[in-house]
Design an enzyme around this catalytic site. Structure first.
Site, PDB file in Angstrom:
ATOM      1  N   ALA A  91       0.866  -1.183   0.000  1.00  0.00           N
ATOM      2  CA  ALA A  91       0.000   0.000   0.000  1.00  0.00           C
ATOM      3  C   ALA A  91       0.903   1.233   0.000  1.00  0.00           C
ATOM      4  CB  ALA A  91      -0.855  -0.014   1.257  1.00  0.00           C
TER       5      ALA A  91
ATOM      6  N   GLY B 120       0.393  -5.113   0.724  1.00  0.00           N
ATOM      7  CA  GLY B 120      -0.730  -5.050  -0.208  1.00  0.00           C
ATOM      8  C   GLY B 120      -0.380  -5.640  -1.568  1.00  0.00           C
TER       9      GLY B 120
ATOM     10  N   GLU C  29      -0.851  -9.163  -1.273  1.00  0.00           N
ATOM     11  CA  GLU C  29      -2.299  -9.404  -1.141  1.00  0.00           C
ATOM     12  C   GLU C  29      -2.983  -9.351  -2.509  1.00  0.00           C
ATOM     13  OE1 GLU C  29      -2.638  -6.421   2.032  1.00  0.00           O
ATOM     14  OE2 GLU C  29      -3.623  -7.960   3.240  1.00  0.00           O
TER      15      GLU C  29
ATOM     16  N   GLU D 135       3.750  -5.773   7.141  1.00  0.00           N
ATOM     17  CA  GLU D 135       2.930  -4.795   7.869  1.00  0.00           C
ATOM     18  C   GLU D 135       3.277  -4.721   9.349  1.00  0.00           C
ATOM     19  OE1 GLU D 135       1.846  -6.845   5.563  1.00  0.00           O
ATOM     20  OE2 GLU D 135       0.385  -5.866   4.252  1.00  0.00           O
TER      21      GLU D 135
HETATM   22  N1  3HC Z   1       4.636   3.441   0.172  1.00  0.00           N
HETATM   23  C1  3HC Z   1       5.148   4.640  -0.125  1.00  0.00           C
HETATM   24  N2  3HC Z   1       6.467   4.842  -0.378  1.00  0.00           N
HETATM   25  C2  3HC Z   1       7.269   3.791  -0.337  1.00  0.00           C
HETATM   26  C3  3HC Z   1       6.817   2.508  -0.021  1.00  0.00           C
HETATM   27  C4  3HC Z   1       5.432   2.342   0.240  1.00  0.00           C
HETATM   28  N3  3HC Z   1       4.906   1.152   0.531  1.00  0.00           N
HETATM   29  N4  3HC Z   1       7.858   1.656  -0.040  1.00  0.00           N
HETATM   30  C5  3HC Z   1       8.934   2.381  -0.368  1.00  0.00           C
HETATM   31  N5  3HC Z   1       8.596   3.665  -0.539  1.00  0.00           N
HETATM   32  C6  3HC Z   1       9.462   4.780  -0.941  1.00  0.00           C
HETATM   33  C7  3HC Z   1      10.575   5.009   0.075  1.00  0.00           C
HETATM   34  O1  3HC Z   1      10.145   5.881   1.104  1.00  0.00           O
HETATM   35  C8  3HC Z   1      11.647   5.623  -0.796  1.00  0.00           C
HETATM   36  O2  3HC Z   1      11.308   6.975  -0.993  1.00  0.00           O
HETATM   37  P1  3HC Z   1      12.459   8.079  -1.158  1.00  0.00           P
HETATM   38  O3  3HC Z   1      13.244   7.664  -2.353  1.00  0.00           O
HETATM   39  O4  3HC Z   1      11.692   9.334  -1.311  1.00  0.00           O
HETATM   40  O5  3HC Z   1      13.257   8.015   0.114  1.00  0.00           O
HETATM   41  C9  3HC Z   1      11.482   4.899  -2.129  1.00  0.00           C
HETATM   42  O6  3HC Z   1      10.150   4.375  -2.123  1.00  0.00           O
HETATM   43  C10 3HC Z   1      12.451   3.758  -2.335  1.00  0.00           C
HETATM   44  O7  3HC Z   1      12.421   2.931  -1.196  1.00  0.00           O
HETATM   45  P2  3HC Z   1      13.746   2.292  -0.573  1.00  0.00           P
HETATM   46  O8  3HC Z   1      14.807   3.327  -0.448  1.00  0.00           O
HETATM   47  O9  3HC Z   1      13.346   1.550   0.630  1.00  0.00           O
HETATM   48  O10 3HC Z   1      14.152   1.304  -1.757  1.00  0.00           O
HETATM   49  P3  3HC Z   1      14.802  -0.121  -1.681  1.00  0.00           P
HETATM   50  O11 3HC Z   1      14.982  -0.555  -3.080  1.00  0.00           O
HETATM   51  O12 3HC Z   1      15.951  -0.130  -0.733  1.00  0.00           O
HETATM   52  O13 3HC Z   1      13.683  -1.071  -1.007  1.00  0.00           O
HETATM   53  C11 3HC Z   1      11.491  -1.991  -0.707  1.00  0.00           C
HETATM   54  C12 3HC Z   1      12.483  -1.322  -1.673  1.00  0.00           C
HETATM   55  C13 3HC Z   1      12.020  -3.375  -0.292  1.00  0.00           C
HETATM   56  C14 3HC Z   1      10.200  -2.132  -1.422  1.00  0.00           C
HETATM   57  C15 3HC Z   1      11.357  -1.116   0.560  1.00  0.00           C
HETATM   58  O14 3HC Z   1      11.085   0.211   0.160  1.00  0.00           O
HETATM   59  C16 3HC Z   1      10.253  -1.532   1.486  1.00  0.00           C
HETATM   60  O15 3HC Z   1      10.438  -2.433   2.275  1.00  0.00           O
HETATM   61  N6  3HC Z   1       9.093  -0.850   1.408  1.00  0.00           N
HETATM   62  C17 3HC Z   1       8.016  -1.015   2.326  1.00  0.00           C
HETATM   63  C18 3HC Z   1       7.226  -2.235   2.018  1.00  0.00           C
HETATM   64  C19 3HC Z   1       6.066  -2.335   2.956  1.00  0.00           C
HETATM   65  O16 3HC Z   1       6.178  -2.129   4.148  1.00  0.00           O
HETATM   66  N7  3HC Z   1       4.908  -2.687   2.400  1.00  0.00           N
HETATM   67  C20 3HC Z   1       3.741  -2.842   3.174  1.00  0.00           C
HETATM   68  C21 3HC Z   1       3.021  -1.563   3.237  1.00  0.00           C
HETATM   69  S1  3HC Z   1       1.615  -1.632   4.299  1.00  0.00           S
HETATM   70  C22 3HC Z   1       0.441  -2.419   3.367  1.00  0.00           C
HETATM   71  O17 3HC Z   1       0.707  -2.844   2.285  1.00  0.00           O
HETATM   72  C23 3HC Z   1      -0.902  -2.488   3.995  1.00  0.00           C
HETATM   73  C24 3HC Z   1      -1.799  -3.435   3.299  1.00  0.00           C
HETATM   74  O18 3HC Z   1      -1.800  -4.671   3.972  1.00  0.00           O
HETATM   75  C25 3HC Z   1      -3.195  -2.917   3.297  1.00  0.00           C
END
Ligand code: 3HC
Ligand code: NAI
Length: 700
Positions: free
Chosen positions: A63, A102, A105, A125
């Site tokens: 998400a 997400g 998912e 999450e």
């Molecule tokens: N939403 C918004 N921005 C995000 C994001 C997300 N889910 N994931 C990454 N970003 C942004 C980062 O803040 C970063 O922004 P910046 O360049 O402005 O600093 C940019 O994307 C690149 O991210 P990384 O520097 O972390 O890039 P990497 O290549 O090192 O890693 C990744 C990529 C493994 C995808 C890592 O970003 C990550 O782990 N992201 C989070 C994943 C996550 O937690 N997903 C679950 C979200 S909650 C959800 O999905 C709820 C659902 O169940 C309803």
């Protein structure tokens, strides 16, 4: 702006592509696009199957976290996934990079999943203080079984494509072109007219646990581990448990409600803050955006002691050849032997293979004398903490090392500028402050000297990431950020003990706050003799600590310190002898001991750190409050669900922190507790460190 979701045709196969850089997060336009195009492809009689693929470096990574807390916009992710699940033709998700949260998912809403071999799949999450909120807690256990799903949901750690194949989360691993492979897979499904595999309708993997709910509790307790009591892990267990008795449609509604409730908890807000703070910490405000790293193909580490050995391991672990330099053959042999023992212990515990041990050792060469640095692109000095010695070494490195080599020092207290000025190239000199044990601890304070070049700083950041550290750029001052703040806590912990608390009380309050260890247990681990020797040399005295050291109680290494340790155990046991030493010390200082509450312990140990953090910001030693938080999260075990000291201060209110510090300063006549100017100003203006961070960002 172009559409982030598009549809193209490959014969009878519809290929829906998400293209929303950098990580294909599920912002509103993506959810809406997915919903619309899946419906369109379903309605098109000439389409026989649908492939969902992603452009760029990854499959959907979740998400859009930046949308959390904003008013929801339809379709919700659940609605989009429900529509994908209801498509009447085979659907295939083609996964590369990371399918997270997400994103996974969405993939679970498809009938099949194929993946490239280096893909990773997970539900992270929990690391944001949340649970999967779009069906993940219901579809994953149905697809792969509760015993496999619970650890994925509760650890938040992704699994590899091959593990996913073994677990049944992925149906095929595609070598070569992923989308082409997925299309071929989809064609096969269409031609063989295989039934649609809908995770939401699968029940067979749940039967065993439905018959034996006690087994569920066992598996859940194991997966929760130390996180018992935190809101998200408890909610995750409750959500997965619904698979045993609550119908799918009802369960995903309840899961969604639980997700929404978690979104507004301090725990989740803190964890989301930590996520973004970590990513921001390497952004150097005044650094030109086009700054390039220098290439680092070969490294050298000077000093094969506690830190040098660990630092050399970090390079070897990342596949970068490194030379370890000592003063004599014997010291070198010992240093290399210790590294080997470390690796072999990991192998014994099953953490790596014997072949891995040899591979890593083959990347670490030994040398006696500084000549061994001549081919290195980065040199990290980790010799004794003596300015004279460090300056002598840097003066020699200036003559020996390649032009443009990064010359880094791991000093924990010395002036990096003074070290830099002992060379003719201070622009190449920088601090790279690792934390002990260097091969384990994630934090790397990158100390920027007044003359450090931008590309030298950038190189340290890039290498830091490559060797799996979390780099934070800081300025030069005594103790830099982390240890400077830790010192404030130490001073107060010592005073609390003289005023009436016992080490076990201070440590218990610290543990309850969420740290893995209290200050006195930490003292025993690090060795009480270290500070004792420094104080003796300076003519200073710490009544309790020095009396312990004089009695040979150096901490864990002598089996006794602030606590007693049974042979082979690291469990601290309170010792009446120590209590007597403490009571005598109070009496000697004429202090009338009094009962001290847990609340006072926290206010006196945590708030002074926040206060010092404010001074660090005032002086520009840290560029953002979030940088300080990252340092504490990764260097000192600050509980992530409290977001770091500066974020925590915002949650309790800066006015409160300021007032309590002022109260203790007055009551105790302790000037070191007087509120910092910045803290006082923010408190008066009703502001937070977060609002200060936004102001700083705008001003830059
Ligand atoms: N939403 C918004 N921005 C995000 C994001 C997300 N889910 N994931 C990454 N970003 C942004 C980062 O803040 C970063 O922004 P910046 O360049 O402005 O600093 C940019 O994307 C690149 O991210 P990384 O520097 O972390 O890039 P990497 O290549 O090192 O890693 C990744 C990529 C493994 C995808 C890592 O970003 C990550 O782990 N992201 C989070 C994943 C996550 O937690 N997903 C679950 C979200 S909650 C959800 O999905 C709820 C659902 O169940 C309803
Ligand atoms: P240590 O005493 O374990 O190791 C120092 C090593 O340097 C010794 O093996 C010594 O033989 C070697 N050495 C001395 N002079 C040398 C020279 N001219 N050439 C090559 N090798 C030489 O010390 P430790 O604990 O590893 O500390 C090293 C540095 O790291 C210090 O600056 C210290 O402040 C810093 N540091 C230490 C941390 C810790 O927890 N121990 C944490 C972070 C930084």
């Amino acid at each position: 702006m172009s559409d982030p979701v598009t549809l193209r045709r490959e014969g009878a196969i519809a290929v829906i592509t998400v293209d929303n850089p950098p990580v294909n997060a599920l912002k509103h336009a993506v959810r809406a696009g997915l919903q619309k195009l899946f419906k369109e492809a379903d309605a098109d009689a000439s389409v026989q199957a649908i492939v969902l693929a992603c452009a760029g470096r990854t499959f959907i990574a979740g998400a859009d976290i930046t949308e959390f807390g904003k008013p929801p916009m339809a379709p919700s992710l659940i609605e989009a996934i429900t529509d994908i699940d209801n498509v009447s033709k085979p659907t295939v998700a083609a996964i590369h990079g990371t399918a997270l949260g997400g994103g996974l998912e969405v993939a679970l809403g498809c009938n099949y999943r194929v993946a490239s071999k280096d893909a990773k799949l997970g539900l992270p999450e929990i690391k944001l203080g949340l649970i999967p909120g779009a069906g993940g807690t219901q579809r994953l256990p149905r697809l792969i079984g509760i015993d496999k799903a619970l650890p994925i949901i509760l650890s938040g750690n992704p699994i590899s494509a091959s593990q996913a194949l073994q677990d049944g989360l992925v149906d095929e691993i595609i070598e070569g072109d992923l989308t082409a492979g997925a299309i071929a897979f989809a064609k096969r499904l269409a031609s063989e007219q295989l039934s649609l595999k809908r995770a939401s309708r699968m029940e067979d993997k749940l039967t065993e646990f439905r018959k034996n709910p006690e087994k569920f509790n066992e598996v859940a307790a194991k997966a929760v581990g130390r996180n018992k009591g935190l809101k998200a892990p408890m909610a995750a267990v409750e959500a997965v448990k619904m698979t045993l008795s609550v119908p799918f449609e009802e369960a995903i509604k309840r899961e969604r409600n639980m997700f929404i409730e978690l979104l507004v908890t301090d725990e989740s807000k803190s964890q989301r803050h930590a996520f973004f703070a970590e990513r921001e910490a390497t952004k150097v405000l005044d650094m030109p955006a086009d700054t390039k790293s220098r290439e680092v193909k070969q490294a050298a580490v000077i000093g094969g002691g506690t830190m040098g050995g660990g630092i050399a391991m970090c390079f070897a672990n990342a596949g970068i050849p490194v030379t370890l330099i000592e003063t004599t053959d014997e010291f070198l042999k010992n240093g290399l032997a210790k590294i080997r023992t470390n690796y072999e212990n990991t192998a014994k515990r099953g953490g790596m293979s014997e072949a891995d041990v040899e591979k890593r050792m083959s990347l670490i060469k030994g040398a006696v004398g500084l000549e061994g640095t001549k081919d290195a692109d980065m040199v990290i000095e980790a010799v004794f903490e003596e300015m004279g010695l460090k300056k002598e070494i840097f003066g020699k490195l200036d003559k020996i090392t390649k032009k443009g080599a990064i010359l880094a020092t791991n000093t924990s207290t010395l002036d990096v500028n003074e070290i830099a000025n002992s060379t003719s190239r201070p622009q190449d000199v920088i601090g790279m402050h690792f934390f002990s044990p260097a091969n384990i601890m994630k934090l790397l304070e990158i100390v920027r000297g007044e003359k450090s070049a931008f590309d030298a700083i950038q190189t340290a950041i890039t290498v830091g990431r490559k060797i799996a550290k979390v780099p934070v750029v800081v300025g030069v001052c005594y103790g830099f950020v982390g240890n400077r703040m830790l010192h404030r806590r130490g001073v107060q912990a010592d005073r609390l003990v003289l005023e009436g608390a016992l080490p076990q009380e201070v440590d218990a309050a610290t543990l309850e706050f969420g740290f893995p260890m209290g200050p006195f247990a930490m003292g025993d681990l690090a060795g009480i003799d270290v500070g004792w020797r420094i104080r003796r040399a300076r003519g200073e005295r710490n009544e309790v600590a020095d009396t312990l050291a004089e009695a040979g109680r150096f901490g864990q290494k002598t089996g006794k310190g602030y606590y007693i340790y049974e042979k082979g155990s690291r469990t601290p046991i309170p010792d009446p002898e120590v209590e007597k030493i403490i009571l005598d010390a109070s009496a000697k200082k004429g202090i009338k001991r009094r009962p001290i509450s847990k609340q006072e312990i926290i206010e006196r140990t945590v708030y002074p750190m926040i206060n010092e953090g404010a001074r660090i910001l005032e002086e520009g030693i840290a560029s953002r409050p979030g940088d300080i938080d990252v340092i504490w999260l990764y260097g000192y075990g600050w509980p992530v669900w409290r977001g770091g000291p500066m974020h925590y201060a915002d949650t309790v209110g800066l006015k409160h922190v300021r007032d309590r510090l002022a109260h203790h300063a007055k009551e105790l006549g302790d000037k070191s507790l007087e509120p910092a100017k910045l803290l006082d100003r923010l408190a008066n203006e009703g502001k937070t460190f977060a609002s200060l961070a936004s102001e700083m960002k705008k001003a830059s």
